[in-house]
Design a protein around this motif. Sequence first.
Motif, PDB file in Angstrom:
ATOM      1  N   SER A  48      47.191  37.364  35.650  1.00  0.00           N
ATOM      2  CA  SER A  48      46.190  36.449  36.200  1.00  0.00           C
ATOM      3  C   SER A  48      46.272  36.378  37.718  1.00  0.00           C
ATOM      4  CB  SER A  48      46.387  35.053  35.603  1.00  0.00           C
ATOM      5  OG  SER A  48      46.150  35.054  34.218  1.00  0.00           O
ATOM      6  N   SER A  49      47.485  36.428  38.275  1.00  0.00           N
ATOM      7  CA  SER A  49      47.617  36.343  39.738  1.00  0.00           C
ATOM      8  C   SER A  49      46.977  37.553  40.413  1.00  0.00           C
ATOM      9  CB  SER A  49      49.087  36.207  40.134  1.00  0.00           C
ATOM     10  OG  SER A  49      49.837  37.356  39.772  1.00  0.00           O
ATOM     11  N   PHE A  50      47.156  38.723  39.828  1.00  0.00           N
ATOM     12  CA  PHE A  50      46.518  39.931  40.372  1.00  0.00           C
ATOM     13  C   PHE A  50      45.000  39.803  40.306  1.00  0.00           C
ATOM     14  CE2 PHE A  50      44.513  44.043  39.584  1.00  0.00           C
ATOM     15  CZ  PHE A  50      44.930  44.777  40.684  1.00  0.00           C
ATOM     16  N   ILE A  51      44.478  39.358  39.159  1.00  0.00           N
ATOM     17  CA  ILE A  51      43.028  39.278  38.973  1.00  0.00           C
ATOM     18  C   ILE A  51      42.412  38.238  39.903  1.00  0.00           C
ATOM     19  CG2 ILE A  51      41.222  38.658  37.319  1.00  0.00           C
ATOM     20  CD1 ILE A  51      43.080  39.855  35.131  1.00  0.00           C
ATOM     21  N   ALA A  52      43.069  37.100  40.082  1.00  0.00           N
ATOM     22  CA  ALA A  52      42.536  36.072  40.983  1.00  0.00           C
ATOM     23  C   ALA A  52      42.474  36.592  42.416  1.00  0.00           C
ATOM     24  CB  ALA A  52      43.395  34.820  40.912  1.00  0.00           C
ATOM     25  N   ARG A  53      43.509  37.302  42.854  1.00  0.00           N
ATOM     26  CA  ARG A  53      43.490  37.891  44.206  1.00  0.00           C
ATOM     27  C   ARG A  53      42.390  38.959  44.312  1.00  0.00           C
ATOM     28  NH1 ARG A  53      49.320  37.462  43.340  1.00  0.00           N
ATOM     29  NH2 ARG A  53      50.184  35.920  44.808  1.00  0.00           N
ATOM     30  N   LEU A  54      42.204  39.714  43.238  1.00  0.00           N
ATOM     31  CA  LEU A  54      41.160  40.742  43.207  1.00  0.00           C
ATOM     32  C   LEU A  54      39.781  40.112  43.395  1.00  0.00           C
ATOM     33  CD1 LEU A  54      41.223  43.934  42.400  1.00  0.00           C
ATOM     34  CD2 LEU A  54      40.220  43.116  40.262  1.00  0.00           C
ATOM     35  N   VAL A  70      27.145  40.517  44.479  1.00  0.00           N
ATOM     36  CA  VAL A  70      28.090  41.533  44.950  1.00  0.00           C
ATOM     37  C   VAL A  70      28.120  42.685  43.950  1.00  0.00           C
ATOM     38  CG1 VAL A  70      30.506  42.027  45.494  1.00  0.00           C
ATOM     39  CG2 VAL A  70      29.484  39.835  46.170  1.00  0.00           C
ATOM     40  N   LYS A  71      27.966  43.905  44.426  1.00  0.00           N
ATOM     41  CA  LYS A  71      27.952  45.080  43.560  1.00  0.00           C
ATOM     42  C   LYS A  71      29.296  45.813  43.559  1.00  0.00           C
ATOM     43  CE  LYS A  71      23.647  44.496  42.467  1.00  0.00           C
ATOM     44  NZ  LYS A  71      23.303  43.984  41.116  1.00  0.00           N
ATOM     45  N   ASN A  72      29.947  45.863  44.696  1.00  0.00           N
ATOM     46  CA  ASN A  72      31.243  46.534  44.778  1.00  0.00           C
ATOM     47  C   ASN A  72      31.983  46.041  46.012  1.00  0.00           C
ATOM     48  OD1 ASN A  72      30.349  48.427  47.023  1.00  0.00           O
ATOM     49  ND2 ASN A  72      28.976  49.056  45.360  1.00  0.00           N
ATOM     50  N   PHE A  73      33.283  46.244  46.016  1.00  0.00           N
ATOM     51  CA  PHE A  73      34.105  45.843  47.157  1.00  0.00           C
ATOM     52  C   PHE A  73      35.464  46.525  47.047  1.00  0.00           C
ATOM     53  CE2 PHE A  73      34.623  42.701  43.778  1.00  0.00           C
ATOM     54  CZ  PHE A  73      35.992  42.493  43.697  1.00  0.00           C
ATOM     55  N   GLU A  74      36.210  46.489  48.126  1.00  0.00           N
ATOM     56  CA  GLU A  74      37.574  46.988  48.106  1.00  0.00           C
ATOM     57  C   GLU A  74      38.546  45.815  48.075  1.00  0.00           C
ATOM     58  OE1 GLU A  74      38.461  49.813  51.167  1.00  0.00           O
ATOM     59  OE2 GLU A  74      37.276  51.401  50.209  1.00  0.00           O
ATOM     60  N   SER A  75      39.702  46.041  47.465  1.00  0.00           N
ATOM     61  CA  SER A  75      40.688  44.972  47.318  1.00  0.00           C
ATOM     62  C   SER A  75      42.082  45.486  47.634  1.00  0.00           C
ATOM     63  CB  SER A  75      40.654  44.431  45.883  1.00  0.00           C
ATOM     64  OG  SER A  75      41.704  43.498  45.675  1.00  0.00           O
ATOM     65  N   THR A  76      42.909  44.586  48.137  1.00  0.00           N
ATOM     66  CA  THR A  76      44.332  44.875  48.363  1.00  0.00           C
ATOM     67  C   THR A  76      45.190  43.957  47.502  1.00  0.00           C
ATOM     68  OG1 THR A  76      44.356  43.361  50.261  1.00  0.00           O
ATOM     69  CG2 THR A  76      43.957  45.701  50.715  1.00  0.00           C
ATOM     70  N   ALA A  77      44.688  43.596  46.324  1.00  0.00           N
ATOM     71  CA  ALA A  77      45.362  42.632  45.446  1.00  0.00           C
ATOM     72  C   ALA A  77      46.726  43.129  44.986  1.00  0.00           C
ATOM     73  CB  ALA A  77      44.484  42.336  44.240  1.00  0.00           C
ATOM     74  N   PHE A  78      47.568  42.164  44.626  1.00  0.00           N
ATOM     75  CA  PHE A  78      48.894  42.470  44.092  1.00  0.00           C
ATOM     76  C   PHE A  78      49.297  41.351  43.136  1.00  0.00           C
ATOM     77  CE2 PHE A  78      49.226  40.058  47.969  1.00  0.00           C
ATOM     78  CZ  PHE A  78      50.141  39.060  47.676  1.00  0.00           C
ATOM     79  N   PRO A  79      50.133  41.624  42.163  1.00  0.00           N
ATOM     80  CA  PRO A  79      50.631  40.571  41.280  1.00  0.00           C
ATOM     81  C   PRO A  79      51.761  39.798  41.953  1.00  0.00           C
ATOM     82  CG  PRO A  79      51.534  42.678  40.625  1.00  0.00           C
ATOM     83  CD  PRO A  79      50.592  42.962  41.754  1.00  0.00           C
ATOM     84  N   ASP A  80      52.075  38.619  41.429  1.00  0.00           N
ATOM     85  CA  ASP A  80      53.201  37.858  41.955  1.00  0.00           C
ATOM     86  C   ASP A  80      54.462  38.707  41.957  1.00  0.00           C
ATOM     87  OD1 ASP A  80      51.618  35.671  42.335  1.00  0.00           O
ATOM     88  OD2 ASP A  80      52.524  34.437  40.771  1.00  0.00           O
ATOM     89  N   GLY A  81      55.241  38.535  43.011  1.00  0.00           N
ATOM     90  CA  GLY A  81      56.516  39.250  43.099  1.00  0.00           C
ATOM     91  C   GLY A  81      56.460  40.574  43.795  1.00  0.00           C
ATOM     92  N   GLN A  82      55.262  41.005  44.242  1.00  0.00           N
ATOM     93  CA  GLN A  82      55.155  42.326  44.867  1.00  0.00           C
ATOM     94  C   GLN A  82      54.636  42.290  46.296  1.00  0.00           C
ATOM     95  OE1 GLN A  82      53.661  45.606  42.670  1.00  0.00           O
ATOM     96  NE2 GLN A  82      54.438  44.891  40.715  1.00  0.00           N
TER      97      GLN A  82
END
Length: 233
Positions: free
Chosen positions: A149-155, A218-230
């Motif tokens: 969930s943390s990765f997806i929320a950041r995404l 929004v159709k597309n975007f770039e992300s630098t998401a990461f999960p907790d701990g990384q």
Amino acid sequence: MNYKYQVDVLKLHEVHELPNAWNKATLLGLLDSIEYEDATSILDEELKDMATLALSKLEPAEAAKVVLELRLGDLLTAGQRQNLAEDLKGDRLWEEHAEISFHEELFNVGCILNWAFPNEFPLPDAVMIELKVTSLNSESAENLKNMTSSFIARLLNDGMNENNTIYRLFDENIASNSFTDAEHAIWKFIEENLPETDHSKTLTIYTSWNWVDELKGVKNFESTAFPDGQYHK
């Protein structure tokens, strides 16, 4: 870490029920709580209609208290259930309640109350988002193997401007290694690997409009998401 993803928004539309939220077990639990006799003899395909009908025999406020107790149990006092039973008639508690860990269950409560009392309780609305997430380097590909969930929320945050609710409430968590409230913002998610590559995955996410309203259009975007701990400075 140099995480980088291409994200394509495939679908974004309104829903009025979460998958499997009112399943056989929960519907039988509801019937048991209102002392419905011989509930186990009801055919599976008739269970939802019968539970809704049985609930509609109660007074609306009493029905609300019964469902709140079933879904939130000891997390609420009798007085809180009484207050929420009234608030559910007009307020968007699945978005507005101060305790965000209640939001998903308040949505589920609102759904069945609307089915039973459509003139008393409004139809709750939520959103289903389908994304195609493609990793752009090998480090990023590892995070697609075990979604959190943390990765997806950041995404999702990366696809919206800084006025979005996720960022305004949790900007420090987004930038740190601890975003535990993400599990309350991301109600449900289903992941599916795409057969042609190990570097892409489709995600189906269920949440409230409150968290992702700025994703409309929004159709597309770039992300630098990461999960907790990384996260590494």
